[in-house]
Design an enzyme around this catalytic site. Sequence first.
Site, short mmCIF file in Angstrom:
data_model
loop_
_atom_site.label_atom_id
_atom_site.label_comp_id
_atom_site.label_asym_id
_atom_site.label_seq_id
_atom_site.Cartn_x
_atom_site.Cartn_y
_atom_site.Cartn_z
N ILE A 13 44.34 41.04 40.48
CA ILE A 13 44.78 40.79 39.10
C ILE A 13 44.77 42.05 38.25
O ILE A 13 45.11 42.02 37.06
CB ILE A 13 43.89 39.72 38.43
CG1 ILE A 13 42.41 40.13 38.48
CG2 ILE A 13 44.09 38.37 39.08
CD1 ILE A 13 41.47 39.16 37.79
N GLY A 14 44.43 43.18 38.84
CA GLY A 14 44.44 44.44 38.11
C GLY A 14 44.27 45.60 39.05
O GLY A 14 43.66 45.49 40.11
N ASP A 40 35.86 54.28 24.76
CA ASP A 40 37.19 54.06 25.33
C ASP A 40 37.78 52.76 24.79
O ASP A 40 38.28 51.93 25.54
CB ASP A 40 37.10 54.02 26.86
CG ASP A 40 38.47 54.23 27.52
OD1 ASP A 40 39.37 54.82 26.87
OD2 ASP A 40 38.65 53.81 28.68
#
Length: 420
Positions: A87-88, A215
Amino acid sequence: MKCFLFPLGDKKDEQRSPKPVSPTSNFSDVNKSGSDFSPRDVSGTSTVSSTGRNSNTSMSARENNLREFTIGDLKSATRNFSRSGMIGEGGFGCVFWGTIKNLEDPSKKIEVAVKQLGKRGLQGHKEWVTEVNFLGVVEHSNLVKLLGHCAEDDERGIQRLLVYEYMPNQSVEFHLSPRSPTVLTWDLRLRIAQDAARGLTYLHEEMDFQIIFRDFKSSNILLDENWTAKLSDFGLARLGPSPGSSHVSTDVVGTMGYAAPEYIQTGRLTSKSDVWGYGVFIYELITGRRPLDRNKPKGEQKLLEWVRPYLSDTRRFRLIVDPRLEGKYMIKSVQKLAVVANLCLTRNAKARPKMSEVLEMVTKIVEASSPGNGGKKPQLVPLKSQETSRVEEGKNKKVLDGAEGGWLEKLWNPKNVRAC
């Protein structure tokens, strides 16, 4: 959107740590690689945050309820890391969907996201340890929950994995992109801004130690089944400054377009660096554009530079609002959120508001924009079905309440802001 890292030479005021100890009993072989965020770093030193509280001791005193998984457990959970369940994927490695047993009811399973970190040597190990240490001891409704971890040798070498709660509605970045088949309504964007501000406020101000995210970006803001936004990926996070220090000195890392200018120039990190990134994110929500997009015409590639000329004229201001909203928003609501963004984007870092002040301002905008909705989360609109120095609280309220021509530009002087 690419991440970057540039060393800034000798960092004399960098906090030094003793040699780390593995967060898992079967990870001793990796200890030699070193990390700023091992459990012994947390418990064996006595640094104090900028709030005057003992940061590392406070962290170590918190209970860690993370589950320790084996490679076998996670292979079973993800069907041997099936590509169909990916999924990533990114520079950090890959993320797989999976299921694990619910400890409270073993007859049931819960969905999880398993991040398999790539082999990036010391940096990859440090990011893994950072996530385990931070997410293992913090808990908030607007932070993605870390359920467990795995660090184990197999035939391919040392494997480092993290197991998170599954976030079925992907990232905010995805839903703002042309890839998304749906559009985030304006009310939902406001709620996302509020959720993200809550998460940062918790990290900066609501614990007995401070965490700087470092981040903050739309791809690190994930959405659960109820469209609640949660901050994710703490691999670059840092503890806040120690007593007597105004900042933490470190190599400059992060994502182009989000990093605060003073951090890029000096490597001096404070919580106000996250506040800058939040301001950039607000303009993403308003415009539907990425902070840096090389596919746009030259004059539109840097988001902050592109929006600047439209801020002096309230009639032209509508031109920067995401066209996929098709006019379904209250313009004053958008303008007031832009004011918050401009405060966060003040060139002088000390003049930026704290995240608790930002949260208060955003909450007032949400309440004014969604009266009488009972606190329900606004829903998505399918694309195919659409019809068409520190800022003082009193000054912030005055800024938000006044919406006359030219105020947007006055709050954000182009000479004082430079796109990263």
